[in-house]
Write a protein that holds these residues in place. Structure first.
Motif, PDB file in Angstrom:
ATOM      1  N   VAL A   1       0.807  -1.190  -0.225  1.00  0.00           N
ATOM      2  CA  VAL A   1       0.131   0.166  -0.171  1.00  0.00           C
ATOM      3  C   VAL A   1       0.964   1.304   0.026  1.00  0.00           C
ATOM      4  N   HIS A   2       2.041   1.429   0.932  1.00  0.00           N
ATOM      5  CA  HIS A   2       2.706   2.505   0.767  1.00  0.00           C
ATOM      6  C   HIS A   2       3.582   2.769  -0.523  1.00  0.00           C
ATOM      7  N   ALA A   3       4.269   1.646  -1.035  1.00  0.00           N
ATOM      8  CA  ALA A   3       4.703   1.821  -2.162  1.00  0.00           C
ATOM      9  C   ALA A   3       3.820   2.106  -3.248  1.00  0.00           C
ATOM     10  N   SER A   4       2.577   1.671  -3.333  1.00  0.00           N
ATOM     11  CA  SER A   4       1.701   1.902  -4.182  1.00  0.00           C
ATOM     12  C   SER A   4       1.262   3.305  -4.061  1.00  0.00           C
ATOM     13  N   ARG A   5       1.120   3.825  -3.031  1.00  0.00           N
ATOM     14  CA  ARG A   5       0.835   5.427  -3.021  1.00  0.00           C
ATOM     15  C   ARG A   5       2.102   6.260  -3.418  1.00  0.00           C
ATOM     16  N   LEU A   6       3.139   6.018  -3.221  1.00  0.00           N
ATOM     17  CA  LEU A   6       4.490   6.544  -3.875  1.00  0.00           C
ATOM     18  C   LEU A   6       4.446   6.572  -5.093  1.00  0.00           C
ATOM     19  N   TRP A   7       4.358   5.162  -5.644  1.00  0.00           N
ATOM     20  CA  TRP A   7       4.403   5.095  -7.138  1.00  0.00           C
ATOM     21  C   TRP A   7       3.488   6.056  -7.772  1.00  0.00           C
ATOM     22  N   ARG A   8       2.172   6.102  -7.243  1.00  0.00           N
ATOM     23  CA  ARG A   8       1.117   6.601  -8.270  1.00  0.00           C
ATOM     24  C   ARG A   8       1.457   8.317  -7.829  1.00  0.00           C
ATOM     25  N   ALA A   9       2.115   8.832  -6.647  1.00  0.00           N
ATOM     26  CA  ALA A   9       2.474  10.106  -6.800  1.00  0.00           C
ATOM     27  C   ALA A   9       3.509  10.558  -7.447  1.00  0.00           C
ATOM     28  N   ALA A  10       4.462   9.735  -7.733  1.00  0.00           N
ATOM     29  CA  ALA A  10       5.725   9.767  -8.516  1.00  0.00           C
ATOM     30  C   ALA A  10       5.167   9.725 -10.269  1.00  0.00           C
ATOM     31  N   VAL A  11       4.343   9.085 -10.592  1.00  0.00           N
ATOM     32  CA  VAL A  11       4.021   9.099 -11.888  1.00  0.00           C
ATOM     33  C   VAL A  11       2.955  10.198 -12.420  1.00  0.00           C
ATOM     34  N   ARG A  12       2.404  10.885 -11.298  1.00  0.00           N
ATOM     35  CA  ARG A  12       1.361  11.968 -11.460  1.00  0.00           C
ATOM     36  C   ARG A  12       1.971  13.197 -11.859  1.00  0.00           C
ATOM     37  N   ALA A  13       3.237  13.656 -10.847  1.00  0.00           N
ATOM     38  CA  ALA A  13       3.693  14.934 -10.656  1.00  0.00           C
ATOM     39  C   ALA A  13       5.017  14.832 -10.638  1.00  0.00           C
ATOM     40  N   PRO A  14       5.857  15.725 -11.072  1.00  0.00           N
ATOM     41  CA  PRO A  14       7.344  15.865 -10.516  1.00  0.00           C
ATOM     42  C   PRO A  14       7.688  15.661  -9.104  1.00  0.00           C
ATOM     43  N   VAL A  15       8.760  14.993  -8.758  1.00  0.00           N
ATOM     44  CA  VAL A  15       8.978  14.543  -7.388  1.00  0.00           C
ATOM     45  C   VAL A  15      10.403  15.265  -7.187  1.00  0.00           C
ATOM     46  N   ASP A  16      10.794  15.804  -6.130  1.00  0.00           N
ATOM     47  CA  ASP A  16      11.923  16.207  -5.633  1.00  0.00           C
ATOM     48  C   ASP A  16      12.535  15.002  -4.874  1.00  0.00           C
ATOM     49  N   PRO A  17      13.486  14.154  -5.335  1.00  0.00           N
ATOM     50  CA  PRO A  17      14.110  12.979  -4.402  1.00  0.00           C
ATOM     51  C   PRO A  17      14.660  13.487  -3.292  1.00  0.00           C
ATOM     52  N   ASP A  18      15.229  14.578  -3.072  1.00  0.00           N
ATOM     53  CA  ASP A  18      15.587  14.904  -1.779  1.00  0.00           C
ATOM     54  C   ASP A  18      14.530  15.186  -0.794  1.00  0.00           C
ATOM     55  N   ALA A  19      13.607  15.465  -1.247  1.00  0.00           N
ATOM     56  CA  ALA A  19      12.710  15.859  -0.282  1.00  0.00           C
ATOM     57  C   ALA A  19      11.818  14.568   0.289  1.00  0.00           C
ATOM     58  N   LEU A  20      12.057  13.443  -0.196  1.00  0.00           N
ATOM     59  CA  LEU A  20      11.574  12.174   0.215  1.00  0.00           C
ATOM     60  C   LEU A  20      12.386  11.427   1.100  1.00  0.00           C
ATOM     61  N   ARG A  21      11.690  10.679   2.171  1.00  0.00           N
ATOM     62  CA  ARG A  21      12.517   9.757   3.242  1.00  0.00           C
ATOM     63  C   ARG A  21      13.720   8.885   2.471  1.00  0.00           C
ATOM     64  N   GLU A  22      14.569   8.505   2.875  1.00  0.00           N
ATOM     65  CA  GLU A  22      15.544   8.063   2.174  1.00  0.00           C
ATOM     66  C   GLU A  22      15.237   6.740   1.507  1.00  0.00           C
ATOM     67  N   ARG A  23      14.196   5.947   2.359  1.00  0.00           N
ATOM     68  CA  ARG A  23      13.971   4.497   1.866  1.00  0.00           C
ATOM     69  C   ARG A  23      12.795   4.596   0.696  1.00  0.00           C
ATOM     70  N   ASP A  24      12.080   5.850   0.690  1.00  0.00           N
ATOM     71  CA  ASP A  24      11.095   6.113  -0.520  1.00  0.00           C
ATOM     72  C   ASP A  24      12.056   6.424  -1.740  1.00  0.00           C
ATOM     73  N   ARG A  25      13.157   7.421  -1.711  1.00  0.00           N
ATOM     74  CA  ARG A  25      14.015   7.782  -2.610  1.00  0.00           C
ATOM     75  C   ARG A  25      14.836   6.721  -3.195  1.00  0.00           C
ATOM     76  N   ALA A  26      15.317   5.883  -2.206  1.00  0.00           N
ATOM     77  CA  ALA A  26      15.949   4.605  -2.723  1.00  0.00           C
ATOM     78  C   ALA A  26      15.109   3.491  -3.489  1.00  0.00           C
ATOM     79  N   PHE A  27      13.883   3.672  -3.215  1.00  0.00           N
ATOM     80  CA  PHE A  27      12.887   2.732  -3.917  1.00  0.00           C
ATOM     81  C   PHE A  27      12.474   3.126  -5.145  1.00  0.00           C
ATOM     82  N   LEU A  28      12.194   4.527  -5.223  1.00  0.00           N
ATOM     83  CA  LEU A  28      11.872   4.972  -6.736  1.00  0.00           C
ATOM     84  C   LEU A  28      13.262   5.092  -7.519  1.00  0.00           C
ATOM     85  N   LEU A  29      14.272   5.466  -7.020  1.00  0.00           N
ATOM     86  CA  LEU A  29      15.447   5.353  -8.043  1.00  0.00           C
ATOM     87  C   LEU A  29      15.996   3.947  -8.318  1.00  0.00           C
ATOM     88  N   GLY A  30      15.709   2.861  -7.297  1.00  0.00           N
ATOM     89  CA  GLY A  30      15.847   1.731  -7.707  1.00  0.00           C
ATOM     90  C   GLY A  30      15.054   1.098  -8.768  1.00  0.00           C
TER      91      GLY A  30
END
Length: 81
Positions: free
Chosen positions: A33-62
Motif C-alpha cells: 500500500v505505501h509503495a503503491s501510494r509512492l508510485w502513484r504520486a511519482a507518476v502523476r507529478a514531478p518529485v524532488d527525490p531529496d525531499a523524500l525519506r531515504e527509503r522512499d527515494r531509494a525505492f523510486l531510484l531503484g
C-alpha cells in the motif's frame, strides 16, 4: 525535480499497483500500500527525490535503475508552465 514515467504497463487496482515483468525472474511485482501510494504520486507529478525519506527515494531510484521507471529532470520553468 524528476518526472517519473513507467517503462512497463501497470495495473492499479484494489489499493495496489501491479507491474508485470518487474519482479524476480520477470514475475509480476505487487507493490504494498505505501509503495503503491509512492508510485502513484511519482507518476502523476514531478518529485524532488531529496525531499523524500531515504527509503522512499531509494525505492523510486531503484525502480529507475532497473528500467521500471524512466526519469526526466524537470526544470523550474517547465514546472511553472
Amino acid at each position: 525535480m524528476l518526472k517519473f514515467d513507467p517503462e512497463l504497463p501497470y495495473l492499479d487496482q484494489a489499493g495496489h499497483v501491479y507491474v508485470p515483468l518487474a519482479g524476480p525472474d520477470q514475475s509480476c511485482l505487487k507493490l504494498n500500500v505505501h509503495a503503491s501510494r509512492l508510485w502513484r504520486a511519482a507518476v502523476r507529478a514531478p518529485v524532488d527525490p531529496d525531499a523524500l525519506r531515504e527509503r522512499d527515494r531509494a525505492f523510486l531510484l531503484g525502480l529507475a535503475r532497473r528500467g521500471v521507471l524512466r526519469t526526466t529532470p524537470v526544470t523550474a520553468a517547465a514546472k511553472e508552465a
